[in-house]
Design a protein around this motif. Structure first.
Motif, PDB file in Angstrom:
ATOM      1  N   UNK A 196       0.839  -1.084  -0.007  1.00 60.42           N
ATOM      2  CA  UNK A 196       0.040  -0.024  -0.110  1.00 60.42           C
ATOM      3  C   UNK A 196       0.730   1.375  -0.089  1.00 60.42           C
ATOM      4  N   UNK A 197       0.580   2.319  -0.782  1.00 52.65           N
ATOM      5  CA  UNK A 197       1.204   3.616  -0.824  1.00 52.65           C
ATOM      6  C   UNK A 197       0.659   4.384   0.143  1.00 52.65           C
ATOM      7  N   UNK A 198       1.765   4.716   1.170  1.00 52.94           N
ATOM      8  CA  UNK A 198       1.377   5.778   2.196  1.00 52.94           C
ATOM      9  C   UNK A 198       1.583   7.137   1.705  1.00 52.94           C
ATOM     10  N   UNK A 199       2.498   7.454   0.758  1.00 50.41           N
ATOM     11  CA  UNK A 199       2.662   8.639   0.092  1.00 50.41           C
ATOM     12  C   UNK A 199       3.362   8.346  -0.964  1.00 50.41           C
ATOM     13  N   UNK A 200       3.040   9.348  -1.967  1.00 52.68           N
ATOM     14  CA  UNK A 200       3.833   9.361  -3.525  1.00 52.68           C
ATOM     15  C   UNK A 200       3.656  10.616  -4.103  1.00 52.68           C
ATOM     16  N   UNK A 201       4.555  10.620  -5.365  1.00 51.83           N
ATOM     17  CA  UNK A 201       4.486  11.568  -6.175  1.00 51.83           C
ATOM     18  C   UNK A 201       3.839  11.177  -7.651  1.00 51.83           C
ATOM     19  N   UNK A 202       3.789  12.157  -8.444  1.00 52.07           N
ATOM     20  CA  UNK A 202       3.311  11.706  -9.834  1.00 52.07           C
ATOM     21  C   UNK A 202       4.411  11.490 -10.615  1.00 52.07           C
ATOM     22  N   UNK A 203       4.515  11.199 -11.784  1.00 56.88           N
ATOM     23  CA  UNK A 203       5.331  11.027 -12.785  1.00 56.88           C
ATOM     24  C   UNK A 203       6.095  12.502 -13.179  1.00 56.88           C
ATOM     25  N   UNK A 204       7.411  12.572 -13.009  1.00 52.98           N
ATOM     26  CA  UNK A 204       8.240  13.802 -13.088  1.00 52.98           C
ATOM     27  C   UNK A 204       9.391  13.450 -13.716  1.00 52.98           C
ATOM     28  N   UNK A 205      10.056  14.559 -14.164  1.00 55.04           N
ATOM     29  CA  UNK A 205      11.529  14.485 -14.466  1.00 55.04           C
ATOM     30  C   UNK A 205      12.365  14.601 -13.092  1.00 55.04           C
ATOM     31  N   UNK A 206      12.084  15.262 -12.334  1.00 55.27           N
ATOM     32  CA  UNK A 206      12.693  15.599 -10.872  1.00 55.27           C
ATOM     33  C   UNK A 206      11.598  15.636  -9.932  1.00 55.27           C
ATOM     34  N   UNK A 207      11.080  14.321  -9.325  1.00 53.79           N
ATOM     35  CA  UNK A 207      10.253  14.479  -8.304  1.00 53.79           C
ATOM     36  C   UNK A 207      10.820  14.598  -6.839  1.00 53.79           C
ATOM     37  N   UNK A 208      10.155  15.298  -6.222  1.00 58.58           N
ATOM     38  CA  UNK A 208      10.530  15.507  -4.557  1.00 58.58           C
ATOM     39  C   UNK A 208       9.485  15.096  -3.961  1.00 58.58           C
ATOM     40  N   UNK A 209       9.987  13.917  -3.134  1.00 54.97           N
ATOM     41  CA  UNK A 209       8.486  13.359  -2.120  1.00 54.97           C
ATOM     42  C   UNK A 209       9.188  14.011  -0.758  1.00 54.97           C
ATOM     43  N   UNK A 210       8.246  14.576  -0.111  1.00 52.18           N
ATOM     44  CA  UNK A 210       8.479  14.919   1.358  1.00 52.18           C
ATOM     45  C   UNK A 210       7.373  14.238   1.959  1.00 52.18           C
ATOM     46  N   UNK A 211       7.991  13.181   2.858  1.00 49.50           N
ATOM     47  CA  UNK A 211       7.014  12.265   3.761  1.00 49.50           C
ATOM     48  C   UNK A 211       7.189  12.778   5.125  1.00 49.50           C
ATOM     49  N   UNK A 212       5.930  13.336   5.650  1.00 46.12           N
ATOM     50  CA  UNK A 212       5.767  14.103   6.847  1.00 46.12           C
ATOM     51  C   UNK A 212       5.324  13.172   8.026  1.00 46.12           C
ATOM     52  N   UNK A 213       5.700  11.794   8.168  1.00 52.35           N
ATOM     53  CA  UNK A 213       5.182  10.874   8.949  1.00 52.35           C
ATOM     54  C   UNK A 213       6.490  10.023   9.614  1.00 52.35           C
ATOM     55  N   UNK A 214       6.347   9.622  10.651  1.00 49.33           N
ATOM     56  CA  UNK A 214       7.498   8.409  10.892  1.00 49.33           C
ATOM     57  C   UNK A 214       7.338   7.300  10.084  1.00 49.33           C
ATOM     58  N   UNK A 215       8.610   6.614   9.767  1.00 46.48           N
ATOM     59  CA  UNK A 215       8.527   5.523   9.012  1.00 46.48           C
ATOM     60  C   UNK A 215       8.011   4.182  10.042  1.00 46.48           C
TER      61      UNK A 215
END
Length: 264
Positions: A14-33
């Motif tokens: 299951x995806x907790x957080x994700x980006x769209x398709x991009x040439x330079x994606x940046x994912x900021x995940x604001x939860x504890x792993x």
């Protein structure tokens, strides 16, 4: 232009957080792993070089993805020991990826560097393996020898993680570069917690082109450079490790660096 996307996924996928398709994606995940989480990097173009930084407290790396997906499991418990206590901690994580530019890919550099390598990595290079087999102590697994951390005055957890041979007289470590490269130098940084540690006085380097070089390391904490005529190779293996006659049974390798350029 190749694109990719980044996700943090659970053990069940299951995806907790994700980006769209991009040439330079940046994912900021604001939860504890959470235990079982992994970072998933997906690309639409196999056979490309990517500039990745899967944890903002760690070094970036240029990796060659033979396939279209890289899964990096978030380390917990004993698997966390080779990483900084700051890494993968807290509730703010920045993850980045982009196609690596030619100035990064084709520059003369340490082609072995990959702090995001793990024992189960597939289709992503550089990748390191050994013939020791599974072990409980992650502080001595092969990935530690290509993580870019050169502290070698001790022999335990971060930042002193290393490759340990578990007293195996036939120990060997192999660095698979994935793509053809032209290399002309190998640098070894031996673990130097003397007198706990021993050191190797002779070793062999096998190359995928069928050639072999014999090197003679010395008892020093400094990086040791071994140069040779340029070779076009895809992997390098360090083996036939002959220890000195000092009493310690514990030689270790802090880093192995393979210097050269990716072949055009």
């Amino acid at each position: 232009m190749p694109t990719c996307r980044l996700s943090v996924c659970t053990a069940s996928g299951s995806v907790r957080s994700g980006t769209g398709w991009d040439v330079r994606p940046i994912l900021v995940f604001s939860k504890p792993y959470e235990e079982g989480d992994c970072i998933l990097l997906e690309t639409d173009t196999p056979g490309c070089f990517w500039d990745i930084r899967l944890e903002d407290t760690m070094l970036p790396a240029v990796v060659y993805m033979e396939g279209t997906a890289l899964r990096f499991p978030i380390p917990f418990n004993t698997h966390k020991v080779p990483y900084s206590p700051k890494s993968f901690s807290g509730d703010c994580h920045m993850i980045t990826a982009a196609e690596a530019g030619e100035e990064r890919v084709y520059a003369r550099r340490n082609l072995a560097l990959n702090p995001y390598d793990t024992p189960g990595t597939k289709d992503c290079y550089p990748h390191v393996s050994d013939n020791i087999g599974p072990r409980e102590e992650a502080i001595f697994i092969p990935r530690n020898a290509i993580d870019g951390i050169c502290a070698n005055a001790y022999h335990w957890d971060y930042p002193y993680q290393s490759w340990g041979i578990n007293r195996n007289p036939n120990a060997a470590i192999t660095i698979d570069l994935g793509a053809p490269c032209r290399v002309d130098e190998v640098r070894l940084i031996l673990r130097a917690d003397f007198p706990h540690d021993n050191y190797w006085v002779r070793a062999s380097l096998d190359f995928s082109d069928g050639s072999t070089e014999t090197v003679g390391p010395e008892k020093t904490a400094l990086p040791q450079s071994f140069r040779f005529g340029e070779k076009r190779v895809c992997w390098v293996r360090l083996h036939t490790l002959i220890p000195s006659d000092e009493p310690s049974p514990f030689p270790g390798l802090t880093q192995i660096e393979i210097w050269g350029r990716v072949d055009h």
